[in-house]
Design a protein around this motif. Structure first.
Motif, PDB file in Angstrom:
ATOM      1  N   TRP A   1     -47.529  -2.531  44.977  1.00 34.49           N
ATOM      2  CA  TRP A   1     -48.121  -1.355  45.584  1.00 34.49           C
ATOM      3  C   TRP A   1     -48.162  -0.186  44.605  1.00 34.49           C
ATOM      4  CZ3 TRP A   1     -50.407  -1.659  50.236  1.00 34.49           C
ATOM      5  CH2 TRP A   1     -50.018  -2.714  51.083  1.00 34.49           C
ATOM      6  N   THR A   2     -49.296   0.511  44.560  1.00 30.76           N
ATOM      7  CA  THR A   2     -49.434   1.706  43.728  1.00 30.76           C
ATOM      8  C   THR A   2     -50.119   2.795  44.534  1.00 30.76           C
ATOM      9  OG1 THR A   2     -49.623   0.390  41.696  1.00 30.76           O
ATOM     10  CG2 THR A   2     -50.384   2.675  41.593  1.00 30.76           C
ATOM     11  N   LEU A   3     -49.611   4.006  44.412  1.00 32.64           N
ATOM     12  CA  LEU A   3     -50.229   5.173  45.037  1.00 32.64           C
ATOM     13  C   LEU A   3     -50.788   6.055  43.929  1.00 32.64           C
ATOM     14  CD1 LEU A   3     -50.684   6.595  47.792  1.00 32.64           C
ATOM     15  CD2 LEU A   3     -48.582   7.889  47.320  1.00 32.64           C
TER      16      LEU A   3
ATOM     17  N   GLU B   1     -55.492   7.259  46.702  1.00 30.12           N
ATOM     18  CA  GLU B   1     -55.779   5.823  46.735  1.00 30.12           C
ATOM     19  C   GLU B   1     -54.491   5.016  46.871  1.00 30.12           C
ATOM     20  OE1 GLU B   1     -58.622   3.315  44.010  1.00 30.12           O
ATOM     21  OE2 GLU B   1     -56.584   3.116  43.232  1.00 30.12           O
ATOM     22  N   LEU B   2     -54.513   4.061  47.789  1.00 27.43           N
ATOM     23  CA  LEU B   2     -53.432   3.097  47.937  1.00 27.43           C
ATOM     24  C   LEU B   2     -53.976   1.748  47.507  1.00 27.43           C
ATOM     25  CD1 LEU B   2     -50.539   2.469  48.958  1.00 27.43           C
ATOM     26  CD2 LEU B   2     -51.565   1.972  51.201  1.00 27.43           C
ATOM     27  N   SER B   3     -53.271   1.077  46.588  1.00 24.57           N
ATOM     28  CA  SER B   3     -53.749  -0.209  46.092  1.00 24.57           C
ATOM     29  C   SER B   3     -52.639  -1.262  46.145  1.00 24.57           C
ATOM     30  CB  SER B   3     -54.277  -0.084  44.659  1.00 24.57           C
ATOM     31  OG  SER B   3     -53.220   0.166  43.746  1.00 24.57           O
ATOM     32  N   TYR B   4     -53.096  -2.518  46.217  1.00 25.49           N
ATOM     33  CA  TYR B   4     -52.164  -3.653  46.277  1.00 25.49           C
ATOM     34  C   TYR B   4     -52.640  -4.720  45.307  1.00 25.49           C
ATOM     35  CZ  TYR B   4     -49.479  -7.611  48.086  1.00 25.49           C
ATOM     36  OH  TYR B   4     -48.637  -8.691  48.198  1.00 25.49           O
ATOM     37  N   ASP B   5     -51.779  -5.099  44.368  1.00 24.47           N
ATOM     38  CA  ASP B   5     -52.104  -6.154  43.400  1.00 24.47           C
ATOM     39  C   ASP B   5     -51.935  -7.524  44.052  1.00 24.47           C
ATOM     40  OD1 ASP B   5     -52.652  -4.307  41.419  1.00 24.47           O
ATOM     41  OD2 ASP B   5     -50.607  -4.325  40.629  1.00 24.47           O
ATOM     42  N   ILE B   6     -53.048  -8.189  44.310  1.00 29.09           N
ATOM     43  CA  ILE B   6     -53.001  -9.530  44.895  1.00 29.09           C
ATOM     44  C   ILE B   6     -52.456 -10.525  43.883  1.00 29.09           C
ATOM     45  CG2 ILE B   6     -54.412 -11.368  45.903  1.00 29.09           C
ATOM     46  CD1 ILE B   6     -56.332  -9.120  46.823  1.00 29.09           C
ATOM     47  N   ASP B   7     -52.884 -10.377  42.625  1.00 25.36           N
ATOM     48  CA  ASP B   7     -52.327 -11.146  41.511  1.00 25.36           C
ATOM     49  C   ASP B   7     -52.521 -10.314  40.246  1.00 25.36           C
ATOM     50  OD1 ASP B   7     -55.000 -11.532  40.687  1.00 25.36           O
ATOM     51  OD2 ASP B   7     -55.141 -13.483  41.672  1.00 25.36           O
TER      52      ASP B   7
ATOM     53  N   GLY C   1     -51.046   7.406  38.831  1.00 24.60           N
ATOM     54  CA  GLY C   1     -50.516   6.444  39.793  1.00 24.60           C
ATOM     55  C   GLY C   1     -49.068   6.110  39.536  1.00 24.60           C
ATOM     56  N   ARG C   2     -48.380   5.747  40.629  1.00 24.24           N
ATOM     57  CA  ARG C   2     -46.990   5.296  40.536  1.00 24.24           C
ATOM     58  C   ARG C   2     -46.770   4.107  41.442  1.00 24.24           C
ATOM     59  NH1 ARG C   2     -41.791   5.161  42.181  1.00 24.24           N
ATOM     60  NH2 ARG C   2     -40.165   5.774  40.666  1.00 24.24           N
TER      61      ARG C   2
END
Length: 217
Positions: A28-30, A68-74, A214-215
């Motif tokens: 997860w990254t914000l 932005e909220l992001s999620y690394d699927i891979d 981002g963090r």
């Protein structure tokens, strides 16, 4: 002896925890930063149902704070959701509608969900491309030359490209652009023309440029 053993054990646990974080960072990254929205506007304007030849409209650009909220699927695929503080744009008459001046103002809240593919997983600069969908919610209309202005919320498709620059395992900076293909409708009345009904089919096609810090968390 017991105290030394406890100290060594605590140090070992801290080291193991740090290694685990380094080996398996959060997906997860914000991200947050300024987002500029620039429009490529084209409008078909009708008055009392009749097309007005040469009439067009422009929408002013606006800058707001994006989140932005992001999620690394891979390692390569990332799901992203971008929103922000609703900005305002001013609609202005162009072409044969230029003498009308300010047609009205619209406050809107664009939300973009996208899936991006990282072209490089290593290195100081990591470019990515992607696609997604947009829903732009109109939160407020303000009258100008057009009274009872009503601009509709609308869906659109999105193409995206950008770069991520990691600073360390937790922090990064990113720059990206999202082209939104968006069409909406606006209606109202024209007091200057005896209350004639006005309608416009408007292609907005905004370009959103987002510069962020981002963090991972």
């Amino acid at each position: 002896m017991t105290t030394s053993l406890h100290t060594l054990t605590a140090c070992a646990l801290c080291l193991a925890s740090a290694q685990a974080v380094a080996a398996d960072p959060s997906p997860w990254t914000l991200r947050t930063g300024p987002a500029n929205v620039g429009f490529s506007t084209r409008a078909d304007v009708r008055v009392n149902g009749n097309l007005v030849p040469g009439a067009n409209a422009a929408a002013s650009s606006s800058t707001t704070l994006g989140l932005e909220l992001s999620y690394d699927i891979d390692d390569r695929l990332t799901a992203r959701f971008l929103a922000g503080i609703p900005p305002r744009t001013t609609l202005t008459g162009k072409g044969s509608l230029a003498s009308a001046g300010q047609l009205g103002k619209v406050t809107y809240a664009p939300a973009v969900a996208s899936l991006t593919y990282k072209l490089m997983t290593d290195g100081p600069v990591r470019p990515y491309v992607g696609a997604g969908i947009n829903y732009t919610i109109v939160t407020q209309n303000r009258d100008g030359f057009i009274s009872d202005l009503d601009t509709r919320s609308a869906w659109g498709s999105v193409l995206q490209a950008g770069v991520e620059i990691p600073l360390d395992p937790l922090w990064s900076i990113s720059v990206d652009a999202r082209k939104i293909f968006l069409k909406t409708k606006a209606t109202g009345v024209l007091p200057a023309m005896g209350g004639a009904a006005a309608r416009a089919d408007v292609r907005l096609n905004p370009l959103v440029v987002f510069v962020s810090v981002g963090r991972r968390f």
